[in-house]
Design a protein around this motif. Structure first.
Motif, PDB file in Angstrom:
ATOM      1  N   ILE A  58      25.503   6.071  73.266  1.00 41.51           N
ATOM      2  CA  ILE A  58      26.544   6.719  74.058  1.00 41.51           C
ATOM      3  C   ILE A  58      25.874   7.184  75.339  1.00 41.51           C
ATOM      4  CG2 ILE A  58      28.201   8.616  74.149  1.00 41.51           C
ATOM      5  CD1 ILE A  58      28.236   8.516  71.054  1.00 41.51           C
ATOM      6  N   VAL A  59      26.431   6.812  76.484  1.00 41.95           N
ATOM      7  CA  VAL A  59      25.751   7.050  77.756  1.00 41.95           C
ATOM      8  C   VAL A  59      26.704   7.678  78.756  1.00 41.95           C
ATOM      9  CG1 VAL A  59      26.215   4.708  78.609  1.00 41.95           C
ATOM     10  CG2 VAL A  59      24.288   6.015  79.539  1.00 41.95           C
ATOM     11  N   GLU A  60      26.151   8.600  79.548  1.00 42.58           N
ATOM     12  CA  GLU A  60      26.956   9.285  80.560  1.00 42.58           C
ATOM     13  C   GLU A  60      26.349   9.155  81.946  1.00 42.58           C
ATOM     14  OE1 GLU A  60      29.070  13.653  81.238  1.00 42.58           O
ATOM     15  OE2 GLU A  60      28.228  13.094  79.292  1.00 42.58           O
ATOM     16  N   TRP A  61      25.045   9.383  82.091  1.00 46.65           N
ATOM     17  CA  TRP A  61      24.421   9.451  83.409  1.00 46.65           C
ATOM     18  C   TRP A  61      23.456   8.302  83.711  1.00 46.65           C
ATOM     19  CZ3 TRP A  61      26.603  13.156  86.192  1.00 46.65           C
ATOM     20  CH2 TRP A  61      27.150  14.266  85.539  1.00 46.65           C
ATOM     21  N   THR A  62      22.827   7.756  82.702  1.00 44.71           N
ATOM     22  CA  THR A  62      21.723   6.814  82.892  1.00 44.71           C
ATOM     23  C   THR A  62      22.225   5.433  83.268  1.00 44.71           C
ATOM     24  OG1 THR A  62      20.492   8.033  81.219  1.00 44.71           O
ATOM     25  CG2 THR A  62      19.664   5.840  81.803  1.00 44.71           C
TER      26      THR A  62
END
Length: 316
Positions: A58-62
Protein backbone atom coordinates in the motif's frame (compact mmCIF):
# COMPACT_ATOMS: atom_id res chain seq x y z
CA UNK A 1 6.88 0.19 12.25
CA UNK A 2 3.90 -1.79 13.53
CA UNK A 3 3.52 -5.54 13.13
CA UNK A 4 -0.05 -6.76 13.39
CA UNK A 5 -0.14 -10.47 12.54
CA UNK A 6 1.90 -13.65 12.77
CA UNK A 7 0.48 -15.44 9.74
CA UNK A 8 2.60 -16.17 6.71
CA UNK A 9 0.71 -15.15 3.55
CA UNK A 10 0.13 -12.68 2.01
CA UNK A 11 2.64 -10.22 3.40
CA UNK A 12 1.19 -6.70 3.32
CA UNK A 13 3.37 -3.60 3.68
CA UNK A 14 2.08 -0.03 4.09
CA UNK A 15 5.19 1.55 2.61
CA UNK A 16 5.13 5.15 3.76
CA UNK A 17 3.64 7.63 6.24
CA UNK A 18 -0.14 7.22 6.25
CA UNK A 19 -1.98 10.54 6.14
CA UNK A 20 -4.81 8.87 8.01
CA UNK A 21 -5.04 5.41 9.49
CA UNK A 22 -7.20 3.76 12.15
CA UNK A 23 -6.94 0.71 14.36
CA UNK A 24 -10.06 -0.65 12.69
CA UNK A 25 -8.41 -0.42 9.28
CA UNK A 26 -5.28 -2.17 10.57
CA UNK A 27 -7.37 -4.85 12.23
CA UNK A 28 -9.23 -5.51 8.97
CA UNK A 29 -5.96 -5.67 7.02
CA UNK A 30 -4.48 -8.07 9.56
CA UNK A 31 -7.35 -10.45 8.89
CA UNK A 32 -5.98 -10.78 5.35
CA UNK A 33 -2.33 -11.38 6.24
CA UNK A 34 0.62 -10.09 8.28
CA UNK A 35 0.86 -6.30 8.07
CA UNK A 36 3.77 -3.93 8.53
CA UNK A 37 3.11 -0.18 8.57
CA UNK A 38 5.90 2.38 8.22
CA UNK A 39 5.33 5.90 9.45
CA UNK A 40 7.96 7.79 7.46
CA UNK A 41 8.83 8.48 3.83
CA UNK A 42 11.69 6.22 2.75
CA UNK A 43 14.52 6.98 0.37
CA UNK A 44 14.85 4.60 -2.61
CA UNK A 45 17.26 2.24 -0.83
CA UNK A 46 14.98 1.92 2.20
CA UNK A 47 11.91 1.55 -0.02
CA UNK A 48 13.63 -1.33 -1.83
CA UNK A 49 14.36 -3.00 1.52
CA UNK A 50 10.74 -2.70 2.61
CA UNK A 51 9.48 -4.03 -0.71
CA UNK A 52 11.83 -7.01 -0.75
CA UNK A 53 9.49 -9.48 0.96
CA UNK A 54 6.13 -7.81 0.33
CA UNK A 55 3.38 -9.56 -1.60
CA UNK A 56 1.06 -6.55 -1.42
CA UNK A 57 2.18 -2.96 -0.94
CA UNK A 58 0.00 0.00 0.00
CA UNK A 59 1.65 3.22 -1.13
CA UNK A 60 0.94 6.91 -0.65
CA UNK A 61 4.07 9.02 -1.18
CA UNK A 62 6.84 6.88 -2.68
CA UNK A 63 7.48 6.80 -6.43
CA UNK A 64 7.53 3.17 -7.47
CA UNK A 65 9.99 3.34 -10.34
CA UNK A 66 10.94 0.58 -12.73
CA UNK A 67 14.15 0.05 -10.77
CA UNK A 68 12.29 -0.40 -7.48
CA UNK A 69 9.71 -2.74 -8.99
CA UNK A 70 12.37 -4.97 -10.51
CA UNK A 71 13.91 -5.37 -7.06
CA UNK A 72 10.59 -6.33 -5.47
CA UNK A 73 10.89 -10.07 -6.12
CA UNK A 74 7.67 -11.16 -4.40
CA UNK A 75 5.44 -8.19 -5.14
CA UNK A 76 2.13 -9.12 -6.73
CA UNK A 77 -0.15 -6.15 -6.09
CA UNK A 78 0.22 -2.40 -5.54
CA UNK A 79 -2.68 -0.62 -3.81
CA UNK A 80 -2.20 3.14 -4.07
CA UNK A 81 -4.29 5.15 -1.63
CA UNK A 82 -4.66 7.93 -4.20
CA UNK A 83 -7.03 8.43 -7.08
CA UNK A 84 -3.95 9.17 -9.22
CA UNK A 85 -1.54 6.49 -10.40
CA UNK A 86 1.28 8.68 -11.72
CA UNK A 87 3.57 7.67 -8.82
CA UNK A 88 3.69 4.09 -10.17
CA UNK A 89 5.54 3.02 -13.32
CA UNK A 90 2.51 1.26 -14.77
CA UNK A 91 4.36 -0.04 -17.81
CA UNK A 92 6.93 -1.76 -15.61
CA UNK A 93 4.23 -3.14 -13.31
CA UNK A 94 2.32 -4.58 -16.26
CA UNK A 95 5.50 -6.11 -17.67
CA UNK A 96 6.28 -7.74 -14.32
CA UNK A 97 2.75 -9.03 -13.84
CA UNK A 98 2.10 -6.77 -10.84
CA UNK A 99 -1.50 -5.59 -10.66
CA UNK A 100 -2.23 -2.01 -9.52
CA UNK A 101 -5.37 -0.60 -7.93
CA UNK A 102 -6.24 3.00 -7.12
CA UNK A 103 -9.06 4.84 -5.33
CA UNK A 104 -11.19 6.81 -7.81
CA UNK A 105 -14.32 7.25 -5.67
CA UNK A 106 -13.48 8.42 -2.16
CA UNK A 107 -12.75 12.08 -2.93
CA UNK A 108 -15.18 12.88 -5.76
CA UNK A 109 -17.60 14.87 -3.61
CA UNK A 110 -14.89 16.59 -1.55
CA UNK A 111 -12.85 17.68 -4.58
CA UNK A 112 -15.92 18.98 -6.41
CA UNK A 113 -16.91 20.92 -3.29
CA UNK A 114 -13.39 22.38 -3.06
CA UNK A 115 -13.42 23.47 -6.71
CA UNK A 116 -16.72 25.33 -6.39
CA UNK A 117 -15.66 26.87 -3.07
CA UNK A 118 -12.64 28.30 -4.89
CA UNK A 119 -14.90 29.60 -7.67
CA UNK A 120 -17.07 31.37 -5.09
CA UNK A 121 -14.08 32.94 -3.33
CA UNK A 122 -12.56 34.23 -6.56
CA UNK A 123 -15.72 35.42 -8.33
CA UNK A 124 -16.62 37.49 -5.23
CA UNK A 125 -12.99 38.68 -4.81
CA UNK A 126 -13.01 37.65 -1.18
CA UNK A 127 -9.23 37.39 -0.86
CA UNK A 128 -8.37 40.99 -1.83
CA UNK A 129 -11.47 42.24 0.02
CA UNK A 130 -10.30 40.44 3.16
CA UNK A 131 -6.82 41.95 2.79
CA UNK A 132 -8.33 45.43 2.46
CA UNK A 133 -10.62 45.04 5.46
CA UNK A 134 -7.75 43.63 7.52
CA UNK A 135 -5.79 46.80 6.70
CA UNK A 136 -8.63 48.97 8.00
CA UNK A 137 -10.42 49.75 4.71
CA UNK A 138 -14.21 49.96 5.11
CA UNK A 139 -17.06 50.54 2.64
CA UNK A 140 -14.88 50.74 -0.43
CA UNK A 141 -16.72 48.89 -3.17
CA UNK A 142 -15.36 49.36 -6.68
CA UNK A 143 -12.24 47.13 -6.56
CA UNK A 144 -14.22 44.24 -5.12
CA UNK A 145 -17.20 44.02 -7.45
CA UNK A 146 -18.09 40.35 -7.72
CA UNK A 147 -20.03 38.19 -10.14
CA UNK A 148 -23.03 36.04 -9.38
CA UNK A 149 -22.93 32.36 -10.26
CA UNK A 150 -25.92 32.60 -12.57
CA UNK A 151 -23.98 34.96 -14.84
CA UNK A 152 -21.17 32.50 -15.47
CA UNK A 153 -20.28 29.85 -18.02
CA UNK A 154 -18.24 27.07 -16.43
CA UNK A 155 -15.86 25.15 -18.68
CA UNK A 156 -14.75 21.72 -17.48
CA UNK A 157 -11.39 20.45 -18.63
CA UNK A 158 -12.04 16.84 -17.66
CA UNK A 159 -15.57 15.40 -17.47
CA UNK A 160 -14.97 12.20 -15.51
CA UNK A 161 -16.31 11.50 -12.02
CA UNK A 162 -15.09 14.75 -10.49
CA UNK A 163 -15.98 16.86 -13.52
CA UNK A 164 -19.52 15.51 -13.51
CA UNK A 165 -19.84 16.19 -9.77
CA UNK A 166 -18.67 19.78 -10.33
CA UNK A 167 -21.15 20.12 -13.21
CA UNK A 168 -24.07 18.95 -11.07
CA UNK A 169 -23.34 21.43 -8.29
CA UNK A 170 -22.62 24.25 -10.74
CA UNK A 171 -25.93 23.71 -12.54
CA UNK A 172 -27.74 23.97 -9.22
CA UNK A 173 -26.09 27.39 -8.80
CA UNK A 174 -27.38 28.50 -12.18
CA UNK A 175 -24.17 28.19 -14.17
CA UNK A 176 -24.16 27.00 -17.76
CA UNK A 177 -21.75 24.10 -18.01
CA UNK A 178 -19.50 23.28 -20.97
CA UNK A 179 -17.02 20.43 -21.06
CA UNK A 180 -14.48 18.84 -23.31
CA UNK A 181 -13.12 15.34 -23.79
CA UNK A 182 -10.86 13.76 -26.38
CA UNK A 183 -13.60 11.58 -27.85
CA UNK A 184 -16.41 14.12 -27.96
CA UNK A 185 -18.64 11.55 -26.23
CA UNK A 186 -21.84 13.09 -24.81
CA UNK A 187 -22.03 13.52 -21.04
CA UNK A 188 -25.40 14.14 -19.33
CA UNK A 189 -25.78 17.69 -18.06
CA UNK A 190 -22.69 18.98 -19.88
CA UNK A 191 -22.47 20.58 -23.34
CA UNK A 192 -19.41 18.93 -24.92
CA UNK A 193 -17.41 21.28 -27.15
CA UNK A 194 -13.86 21.32 -28.57
CA UNK A 195 -11.17 22.47 -26.15
CA UNK A 196 -10.37 25.71 -27.98
CA UNK A 197 -14.06 26.66 -28.02
CA UNK A 198 -14.41 25.85 -24.34
CA UNK A 199 -11.50 28.18 -23.53
CA UNK A 200 -12.95 31.05 -25.59
CA UNK A 201 -16.47 30.78 -24.15
CA UNK A 202 -15.89 30.05 -20.47
CA UNK A 203 -15.90 32.55 -17.61
CA UNK A 204 -14.49 29.86 -15.32
CA UNK A 205 -12.17 27.01 -16.32
CA UNK A 206 -12.09 24.08 -13.91
CA UNK A 207 -9.30 21.54 -14.50
CA UNK A 208 -9.70 17.99 -13.17
CA UNK A 209 -7.77 15.55 -15.33
CA UNK A 210 -5.23 12.87 -14.33
CA UNK A 211 -1.54 13.59 -14.77
CA UNK A 212 -0.24 11.41 -17.61
CA UNK A 213 2.21 11.97 -20.46
CA UNK A 214 -0.68 12.72 -22.82
CA UNK A 215 -2.16 15.37 -20.49
CA UNK A 216 1.08 17.31 -19.89
CA UNK A 217 0.38 21.03 -20.52
CA UNK A 218 -3.11 20.16 -21.73
CA UNK A 219 -4.01 23.72 -20.79
CA UNK A 220 -1.22 25.08 -22.95
CA UNK A 221 0.29 28.54 -23.37
CA UNK A 222 -1.66 29.01 -26.61
CA UNK A 223 -4.95 28.13 -24.93
CA UNK A 224 -4.14 30.34 -21.93
CA UNK A 225 -3.55 33.26 -24.31
CA UNK A 226 -7.13 32.79 -25.57
CA UNK A 227 -8.77 32.90 -22.14
CA UNK A 228 -11.25 35.69 -21.53
CA UNK A 229 -9.63 38.76 -19.92
CA UNK A 230 -11.56 38.22 -16.66
CA UNK A 231 -11.58 34.41 -16.71
CA UNK A 232 -11.07 32.44 -13.51
CA UNK A 233 -8.89 29.31 -13.63
CA UNK A 234 -9.36 26.57 -11.00
CA UNK A 235 -7.30 23.38 -10.93
CA UNK A 236 -7.52 20.36 -8.65
CA UNK A 237 -5.08 18.43 -10.88
CA UNK A 238 -1.32 18.02 -10.72
CA UNK A 239 0.36 21.17 -11.96
CA UNK A 240 1.88 19.30 -14.91
CA UNK A 241 -1.41 19.47 -16.82
CA UNK A 242 -1.16 23.28 -17.02
CA UNK A 243 1.55 25.52 -18.45
CA UNK A 244 1.70 27.28 -15.09
CA UNK A 245 4.42 29.70 -16.21
CA UNK A 246 2.17 30.98 -19.01
CA UNK A 247 -0.71 31.19 -16.53
CA UNK A 248 1.42 33.25 -14.15
CA UNK A 249 2.44 35.65 -16.91
CA UNK A 250 -1.15 36.26 -17.96
CA UNK A 251 -2.34 36.67 -14.37
CA UNK A 252 0.46 39.10 -13.52
CA UNK A 253 -0.47 41.15 -16.59
CA UNK A 254 -3.95 41.62 -15.14
CA UNK A 255 -5.63 39.55 -17.85
CA UNK A 256 -7.31 36.98 -15.58
CA UNK A 257 -10.02 37.32 -12.99
CA UNK A 258 -8.43 34.89 -10.55
CA UNK A 259 -6.43 31.67 -10.16
CA UNK A 260 -6.80 28.81 -7.68
CA UNK A 261 -4.37 25.87 -7.77
CA UNK A 262 -4.25 22.87 -5.45
CA UNK A 263 -0.78 21.91 -6.72
CA UNK A 264 1.82 24.51 -7.72
CA UNK A 265 5.45 24.29 -8.90
CA UNK A 266 7.63 25.47 -6.01
CA UNK A 267 9.53 27.99 -8.10
CA UNK A 268 6.35 29.77 -9.22
CA UNK A 269 4.71 30.12 -5.80
CA UNK A 270 6.24 33.57 -5.03
CA UNK A 271 5.16 35.01 -8.38
CA UNK A 272 1.62 33.70 -8.00
CA UNK A 273 1.10 34.77 -4.40
CA UNK A 274 2.15 38.31 -5.35
CA UNK A 275 -0.89 38.63 -7.64
CA UNK A 276 -4.23 39.61 -6.04
CA UNK A 277 -7.11 37.13 -6.19
CA UNK A 278 -4.87 34.09 -6.18
CA UNK A 279 -5.67 31.09 -3.98
CA UNK A 280 -3.06 28.36 -3.52
CA UNK A 281 -3.72 25.24 -1.45
CA UNK A 282 -1.30 22.40 -0.61
CA UNK A 283 -3.10 19.45 -2.18
CA UNK A 284 -6.03 19.50 0.26
CA UNK A 285 -8.93 19.49 -2.21
CA UNK A 286 -9.78 15.92 -1.15
CA UNK A 287 -9.23 16.35 2.57
CA UNK A 288 -12.48 16.10 4.52
CA UNK A 289 -13.47 13.80 7.37
CA UNK A 290 -15.83 11.83 5.15
CA UNK A 291 -13.22 11.44 2.40
CA UNK A 292 -10.62 10.19 4.91
CA UNK A 293 -12.97 7.48 6.11
CA UNK A 294 -14.07 6.48 2.61
CA UNK A 295 -10.45 6.34 1.45
CA UNK A 296 -9.65 3.63 3.99
CA UNK A 297 -12.75 1.66 2.98
CA UNK A 298 -11.75 1.90 -0.68
CA UNK A 299 -8.16 0.76 -0.07
CA UNK A 300 -9.38 -2.17 2.01
CA UNK A 301 -11.96 -3.17 -0.60
CA UNK A 302 -9.28 -3.01 -3.31
CA UNK A 303 -6.95 -5.33 -1.38
CA UNK A 304 -9.76 -7.76 -0.59
CA UNK A 305 -10.85 -7.72 -4.21
CA UNK A 306 -7.31 -8.49 -5.41
CA UNK A 307 -7.11 -11.44 -3.02
CA UNK A 308 -10.44 -12.74 -4.32
CA UNK A 309 -9.09 -12.65 -7.88
CA UNK A 310 -11.08 -9.64 -9.11
CA UNK A 311 -8.75 -6.59 -8.75
CA UNK A 312 -11.31 -3.86 -8.24
CA UNK A 313 -10.37 -0.36 -9.49
CA UNK A 314 -7.54 -1.72 -11.61
CA UNK A 315 -5.24 0.95 -13.03
CA UNK A 316 -4.81 -0.96 -16.30
Amino acid sequence: MTETSDSVEPRIVYLDEPTYITTGFLRSLAELGPVKVYYDRPNPAEAARRLADADIVIVEWTRLTRELLYKARHLKHIATVLSATDQVDLAAARQLGISVSHCPQYSVASVADHALTCVAALRRKLLPAHAAASAGVQHRYVPYRGRESGELVLGLLGVGRIGQAVAKQAAQLGMRVLGTNSSGTPVPGIDIVPLDELVRRSDVISVQVPARPDTAHLLSADLISNLRPDAIVISVSRHSVIDVEALVQRHRAGKLGGVALDDTPDDLVPALTAVPNTLLTPGVAWYTERARQENLHEVLDNVRSYLSGECRNAAF
